[in-house]
Design a protein around this motif. Structure first.
Motif, PDB file in Angstrom:
ATOM      1  N   THR A 176       0.837  -1.202   0.000  1.00  0.00           N
ATOM      2  CA  THR A 176       0.000   0.000   0.000  1.00  0.00           C
ATOM      3  C   THR A 176       0.872   1.252   0.000  1.00  0.00           C
ATOM      4  N   ALA A 177       1.944   1.184   0.783  1.00  0.00           N
ATOM      5  CA  ALA A 177       2.837   2.346   0.872  1.00  0.00           C
ATOM      6  C   ALA A 177       3.529   2.617  -0.465  1.00  0.00           C
ATOM      7  N   LEU A 178       3.867   1.562  -1.173  1.00  0.00           N
ATOM      8  CA  LEU A 178       4.487   1.726  -2.499  1.00  0.00           C
ATOM      9  C   LEU A 178       3.453   1.293  -3.526  1.00  0.00           C
ATOM     10  N   SER A 179       3.780   0.285  -4.264  1.00  0.00           N
ATOM     11  CA  SER A 179       2.768  -0.375  -5.086  1.00  0.00           C
ATOM     12  C   SER A 179       3.204  -1.835  -5.116  1.00  0.00           C
ATOM     13  N   PRO A 180       2.293  -2.757  -5.376  1.00  0.00           N
ATOM     14  CA  PRO A 180       2.653  -4.175  -5.261  1.00  0.00           C
ATOM     15  C   PRO A 180       3.875  -4.553  -6.103  1.00  0.00           C
ATOM     16  N   GLU A 181       3.979  -3.946  -7.289  1.00  0.00           N
ATOM     17  CA  GLU A 181       5.117  -4.360  -8.134  1.00  0.00           C
ATOM     18  C   GLU A 181       6.454  -3.807  -7.634  1.00  0.00           C
TER      19      GLU A 181
ATOM     20  N   ALA B  70       7.018   6.516   3.689  1.00  0.00           N
ATOM     21  CA  ALA B  70       5.880   5.619   3.941  1.00  0.00           C
ATOM     22  C   ALA B  70       6.367   4.215   4.280  1.00  0.00           C
ATOM     23  N   ALA B  71       7.398   3.764   3.567  1.00  0.00           N
ATOM     24  CA  ALA B  71       7.942   2.425   3.830  1.00  0.00           C
ATOM     25  C   ALA B  71       8.553   2.358   5.223  1.00  0.00           C
ATOM     26  N   VAL B  72       9.303   3.392   5.583  1.00  0.00           N
ATOM     27  CA  VAL B  72       9.938   3.398   6.904  1.00  0.00           C
ATOM     28  C   VAL B  72       8.878   3.456   8.002  1.00  0.00           C
ATOM     29  N   ARG B  73       7.790   4.173   7.725  1.00  0.00           N
ATOM     30  CA  ARG B  73       6.708   4.241   8.726  1.00  0.00           C
ATOM     31  C   ARG B  73       6.126   2.849   8.966  1.00  0.00           C
ATOM     32  N   VAL B  74       5.992   2.103   7.917  1.00  0.00           N
ATOM     33  CA  VAL B  74       5.491   0.722   8.081  1.00  0.00           C
ATOM     34  C   VAL B  74       6.478  -0.096   8.938  1.00  0.00           C
ATOM     35  N   CYS B  75       7.749   0.067   8.650  1.00  0.00           N
ATOM     36  CA  CYS B  75       8.774  -0.639   9.442  1.00  0.00           C
ATOM     37  C   CYS B  75       8.651  -0.254  10.917  1.00  0.00           C
TER      38      CYS B  75
ATOM     39  N   SER C 129      23.151  20.326   3.494  1.00  0.00           N
ATOM     40  CA  SER C 129      21.984  19.824   4.203  1.00  0.00           C
ATOM     41  C   SER C 129      21.520  18.512   3.585  1.00  0.00           C
ATOM     42  N   CYS C 130      20.770  17.771   4.387  1.00  0.00           N
ATOM     43  CA  CYS C 130      20.176  16.513   3.915  1.00  0.00           C
ATOM     44  C   CYS C 130      18.723  16.484   4.354  1.00  0.00           C
ATOM     45  N   GLU C 131      17.866  16.092   3.448  1.00  0.00           N
ATOM     46  CA  GLU C 131      16.525  15.703   3.881  1.00  0.00           C
ATOM     47  C   GLU C 131      16.632  14.237   4.288  1.00  0.00           C
ATOM     48  N   VAL C 132      16.132  13.948   5.471  1.00  0.00           N
ATOM     49  CA  VAL C 132      16.337  12.623   6.040  1.00  0.00           C
ATOM     50  C   VAL C 132      15.002  12.043   6.489  1.00  0.00           C
ATOM     51  N   VAL C 133      14.786  10.777   6.176  1.00  0.00           N
ATOM     52  CA  VAL C 133      13.657  10.068   6.764  1.00  0.00           C
ATOM     53  C   VAL C 133      14.173   9.400   8.037  1.00  0.00           C
ATOM     54  N   LEU C 134      13.663   9.847   9.152  1.00  0.00           N
ATOM     55  CA  LEU C 134      14.100   9.298  10.437  1.00  0.00           C
ATOM     56  C   LEU C 134      13.494   7.909  10.627  1.00  0.00           C
ATOM     57  N   PRO C 135      14.041   7.136  11.562  1.00  0.00           N
ATOM     58  CA  PRO C 135      13.562   5.757  11.731  1.00  0.00           C
ATOM     59  C   PRO C 135      12.085   5.635  12.140  1.00  0.00           C
TER      60      PRO C 135
ATOM     61  N   PHE D 148      18.273   8.859  17.795  1.00  0.00           N
ATOM     62  CA  PHE D 148      17.696   8.864  16.449  1.00  0.00           C
ATOM     63  C   PHE D 148      16.759   7.669  16.248  1.00  0.00           C
ATOM     64  N   ASP D 149      17.133   6.544  16.815  1.00  0.00           N
ATOM     65  CA  ASP D 149      16.479   5.279  16.467  1.00  0.00           C
ATOM     66  C   ASP D 149      16.211   4.464  17.731  1.00  0.00           C
ATOM     67  N   PRO D 150      15.242   4.896  18.523  1.00  0.00           N
ATOM     68  CA  PRO D 150      15.040   4.239  19.833  1.00  0.00           C
ATOM     69  C   PRO D 150      14.720   2.752  19.723  1.00  0.00           C
ATOM     70  N   ARG D 151      14.124   2.341  18.619  1.00  0.00           N
ATOM     71  CA  ARG D 151      13.761   0.922  18.515  1.00  0.00           C
ATOM     72  C   ARG D 151      14.831   0.068  17.849  1.00  0.00           C
ATOM     73  N   GLY D 152      15.897   0.688  17.410  1.00  0.00           N
ATOM     74  CA  GLY D 152      17.004  -0.077  16.855  1.00  0.00           C
ATOM     75  C   GLY D 152      16.678  -0.803  15.565  1.00  0.00           C
ATOM     76  N   LEU D 153      15.861  -0.181  14.721  1.00  0.00           N
ATOM     77  CA  LEU D 153      15.440  -0.847  13.483  1.00  0.00           C
ATOM     78  C   LEU D 153      16.256  -0.433  12.264  1.00  0.00           C
ATOM     79  N   CYS D 154      17.010   0.660  12.416  1.00  0.00           N
ATOM     80  CA  CYS D 154      17.663   1.257  11.255  1.00  0.00           C
ATOM     81  C   CYS D 154      19.073   0.685  11.086  1.00  0.00           C
ATOM     82  N   ASN D 155      19.238  -0.124  10.066  1.00  0.00           N
ATOM     83  CA  ASN D 155      20.516  -0.767   9.757  1.00  0.00           C
ATOM     84  C   ASN D 155      21.176  -1.376  11.000  1.00  0.00           C
ATOM     85  N   PRO D 156      20.479  -2.255  11.664  1.00  0.00           N
ATOM     86  CA  PRO D 156      21.020  -2.818  12.907  1.00  0.00           C
ATOM     87  C   PRO D 156      22.274  -3.646  12.659  1.00  0.00           C
ATOM     88  N   GLY D 157      23.108  -3.686  13.659  1.00  0.00           N
ATOM     89  CA  GLY D 157      24.297  -4.538  13.595  1.00  0.00           C
ATOM     90  C   GLY D 157      25.499  -3.903  12.926  1.00  0.00           C
TER      91      GLY D 157
END
Lengths: 484, 387
Positions: free
Chosen positions: A13-18, A56-61, A167-173, A445-454
């Protein structure tokens, strides 16, 4: 674990199925970056078409607790874009627009999938260029350059990615889209842009980058000089610096690297000499002429056996082609090799090369050296044959070389990053408190540790256990733990 | 009200002990040259005076790096480096007033040399910091090319003493130019912007370029003895105007004189001295630092009721002095132009907002503060109303 239907549908839904790849065969294309020794097949690969879809994809994550790894061209050499097995890869390959080139304010606004060289190509009609130039600049993307704070041959004089990103536009975790940095070097408050650049994709995903452009130098002068020893070439570098000259680039190659490069591209290097330097000066013509004469005299003073001055842009390009092809060219003289990336203070170059040679002899392996001599950034290439069972020995030697750089007052990495590859060596360079504070920054930045872990910071899993095919954990082998 | 104590550590250990042994809120103070900048420091339980943390730890001339204690005045460092023909390529006005290296980083200050070399964020390659819970952390190192771990120096840059105390820093150095000269052109800001476009659009490589509101554009050129005259001549021809100020004598003699530091350099060069003086502000006025895209700077400045201005036409960074009641509108004007602004000096007892609208990443800033200083011990008030 596989991502269930609900999560997959949310991504669709966030992207498209393909644009959501779940076929394991297609996902396998993303199982590693340029460091192919580490491979993990992700659950899904997402191919967003713009920044809004990335968010949108990161929000789903974020909502479903799915770990995610951003990926550009996959040219990284430290496993920074290595997927996680229960997560997704978010490819930025489709975000490849040059949004703006502003010749008046000398800046460009680009999406992360634009290659480093494409920025310079877009700026060139205005007499401008983008200064940081990794050797892989034809293929590596600016998003990856930002993640790794990439360097290159010309960074001694012109600085690194961090010095050129305004500057960078950044999608936060959590999926929020924010801007770090500003339109100028001026900032209000702590420099979050500076922390983000070089954070190896662990603090968020950049979706738009504003970079500084520099005026193309009026004059560029390049020479290739052969020397009877690595030490003599090293003394030339020291004397250039002592003379108050800041070259645009000073690159050094040893016998093996020269041999490989010459075999590959026939750049006119002298096969068999112990060391060669590529020195480049740029700037106003009057300054270049004066300093180039000084450099030539310094070379002569240290027993230069051949001095070749590029007489045309084509000749200059050829010299650089040899240097930049050296990594790949090593494949011609060895079936397999590891590229290491460490830094030592420039004054310890001769010492470190001597010790590397000794370590290679002890390990029964050849090590080729091609590096940025001006800033002490080494790239020892450890040559080996997997077929002959030398892999583990070579990997061990490569790791020991990186740690030797730290012992000599340098760094584990000058431009390739820590990634997956060297996270476990981080305690050699930093104390537990240093790493804990870095982890606190990461948590902010990433309290849940989901962004490129490890990546970057050592974790027990990473350092005890190699990702990919099952291998027993050292503690398992020792009978301390068992796997259920 | 609690009794305010002053702590004056002299090394890393005593600095850490000072933080650990003190309860409550702490204000961090260096030489005091920016004490009134940004948000007003609230009443604190203790002041941590860093001016005892001085001295070079290691200088490696061959590597062109230096490590030093953060309370060292930059002026003092430059004096020590000069005999080696090296310097930190940084020339904020208040260096001459004794500003410390740590303070210059914490306040994200910079001078005209930022056109080429950036601010302290671009020159600092390693830091050791002490957090409010006594944790001592290090990042970076002694080599200029280094991507291992997060760059904590950047985080502290511009933090105004709210995230941690800088204890030690490592800086990258540059060779001192063999010769420096300045071309001065008497002109309006609009004319200066046109000249700036010519200079930046050609192969002239200015080392600094600032317009000051007495109606002078200053273009600094640095280079070798042999080449500088030809470059200056070419520049003057391209601009069709310009008075050559203070062409400096040959390097040996100059180097001896240069040991007199930036302060004496400023005295020697009256025009740059005027520039520095305007940056410092004036009594009865508020001084603000603003940054916008360079091409937008003349228009933004034209809209402001400025008394004095220094404008970096290549950097987009300006320092303006204006009536205190114009501060709020200035924040708004600069923000509308996509820029950043911060209040520097202001008359005593004048209450005006230090910061403009918060950045989009304010939640991250607050989270960083909460992680590194969860009890809000360091620098309360400095970022009001942001956090």
């Amino acid at each position: 674990m596989s991502l269930d239907g609900v999560v997959r549908r949310a991504f669709e839904t966030a992207l498209s199925p393909e644009d959501v790849i779940s076929d394991p065969v297609r996902c396998r294309s993303y199982e590693c970056d340029g460091l192919t020794g580490y491979r993990v097949i992700p659950q899904l690969v997402l191919l967003p078409r713009d920044a809004a879809q990335v968010a949108a994809a990161v929000r789903v994550c974020h909502e479903h607790g799915v770990p995610f790894v951003a990926r550009g061209a996959g040219t990284g050499l430290s496993g920074g874009a290595l997927p996680v097995a229960d997560g997704v890869v978010i490819s930025l390959a489709r975000l490849k627009r040059v949004l703006e080139v502003d010749p008046v304010d000398r800046r460009a606004v680009v999406e992360p999938g634009v290659t480093n060289l494409e920025i310079t190509a877009a700026a060139a009609p205005h007499g401008l260029y983008y200064a940081p130039d990794p050797s892989s600049q034809q293929v590596c993307t600016i998003g990856g350059n930002v993640a790794e704070n990439s360097g290159g041959a010309h960074c001694l004089k012109y600085g690194f990615t961090t010095n050129h990103v305004l500057s960078c536009e950044v999608v936060l975790p959590d999926g929020d889209r924010v801007t770090l940095g500003s339109d100028t070097g001026e900032q209000a408050g702590p420099d979050l842009r500076g922390v983000f650049v070089g954070s190896e994709g662990t603090l968020g995903i950049t979706t738009k980058i504003t970079v500084r452009l520099l005026r193309t130098p009026e004059t560029v002068r390049t020479l290739l000089a052969d020397f009877p020893s690595i030490a003599a070439a090293g003394e030339v570098v020291s004397d250039i610096v002592a003379a108050g000259i800041v070259p645009a680039a000073v690159e050094m190659m040893d016998t093996l690297a020269i041999e490989a490069a010459e075999e590959a591209v026939h750049a006119g290097y002298t096969v068999g000499v112990p060391a060669a330097l590529v020195v480049e000066l740029d700037g106003p013509t009057e300054e270049c002429d004066v300093q180039f004469e000084q450099v030539k005299q310094i070379c002569d003073r240290h027993g230069c056996t051949r001095l070749h001055i590029a007489g045309s842009p084509e000749e200059r390009a050829k010299i650089w082609k040899g240097r930049k092809a050296a990594f790949a060219a090593v494949g011609r003289i060895s079936p397999d090799y590891f590229v290491q990336d460490g830094v030592v203070p420039r004054t310890r170059l001769a010492e470190v090369l001597d010790r590397i040679a000794g370590m290679g002899t002890d390990a029964g392996l050849r090590v080729a050296n091609v590096f940025h001599a001006g800033d002490g950034n080494l790239h020892p290439l450890v040559l080996y044959s997997a077929a002959a069972g030398e892999t583990e020995r070579a990997e061990k030697l490569s790791g020991e070389i990186a740690e030797l750089c730290v012992e000599l007052g340098g760094s584990l990495s000058g431009e390739h990053g820590i990634g997956t590859d060297k996270a476990c060596s981080m305690p050699k360079m930093f104390g537990a408190d240093d790493l804990a504070v870095m982890a606190r920054v990461r948590t902010a930045f990433d309290p849940r540790g989901l962004c490129n872990p490890g990546k970057v910071l050592p974790t027990p899993r990473l350092c005890g256990e190699r990702p990919g095919k099952y291998r027993p954990h050292p503690l398992e082998e020792a009978g301390v733990i068992e796997r259920l | 009200m609690s009794t305010r104590t002053t702590l004056r550590p002299t090394d890393l250990r005593s600095l850490r002990d000072a933080v650990l042994d003190t309860a409550g809120t702490i204000g961090i103070a260096g030489a005091g040259t920016a004490a009134g900048w940004a948000g007003t420091l609230a009443q604190v339980d203790a002041v941590l005076d860093t001016t005892g943390l001085t001295g070079v730890i290691t200088h490696n001339p061959g590597d062109m790096t230096v490590s030093l204690r953060a309370g060292t005045p930059l002026r003092q460092l430059q004096e020590e480096l000069a005999p080696h023909g090296q310097h930190l390529s940084f020339d904020a006005a208040r260096v001459a007033d004794g500003a410390t290296v740590g303070g210059l980083i914490a306040t994200a200050d910079a001078g005209p040399a930022a056109l080429v070399f950036g601010s302290m964020r671009d020159l600092v390659i390693g830091v050791t910091i002490v957090l409010a819970d006594g944790t001592v952390a290090r990042s970076g190192g002694h080599v200029i090319k280094n991507v291992a771990g997060y760059d904590l120096a950047k985080l502290l840059h511009g933090s105004y003493g709210t995230l941690g105390v800088l204890a030690e820093v490592v800086l990258r150095l540059h060779p001192m130019p063999k010769r420096t000269a300045t071309l001065a052109i008497h002109c309006s800001l609009g004319e200066a912007a046109e000249h700036a476009a010519t200079v930046l659009g050609g192969p002239y490589e200015p080392a600094a370029m600032e317009w000051i509101s007495d109606g002078t554009l200053l273009i600094r050129i640095e280079g070798t003895e042999e080449a500088l005259d030809a470059r200056l001549q070419r520049l003057r021809t391209a601009l069709g105007t310009g008075e050559l100020l203070d062409p400096e004598p040959p390097s040996d003699e100059r180097r001896v004189r240069r040991i007199g530091t930036d302060e004496s350099a400023a005295r020697r060069n009256e025009a740059w001295g005027r520039h520095a003086s305007l940056v410092r502000g004036a009594p009865g006025l508020a001084t603000m630092r603003i940054g916008v895209r360079p091409s937008r700077l003349p228009d933004v400045l034209a809209d402001l009721p400025t008394e004095t201005v220094t404008a970096g036409l290549g950097t987009g960074v300006a320092t303006v002095s204006l009536p205190p009641d114009a501060v709020e509108a200035t924040h708004a004007r600069v923000h509308a132009a996509g820029g950043t602004s911060v209040l520097r000096s202001r008359p005593p007892q004048v209450d005006v907002p230090a910061w403009g609208p918060p950045p989009s990443a304010i939640a991250v800033l607050r989270a960083v503060k909460a992680e590194l200083d969860p009890q809000g011990r360091f620098g309360p008030g400095r970022f009001d109303d942001w956090m």
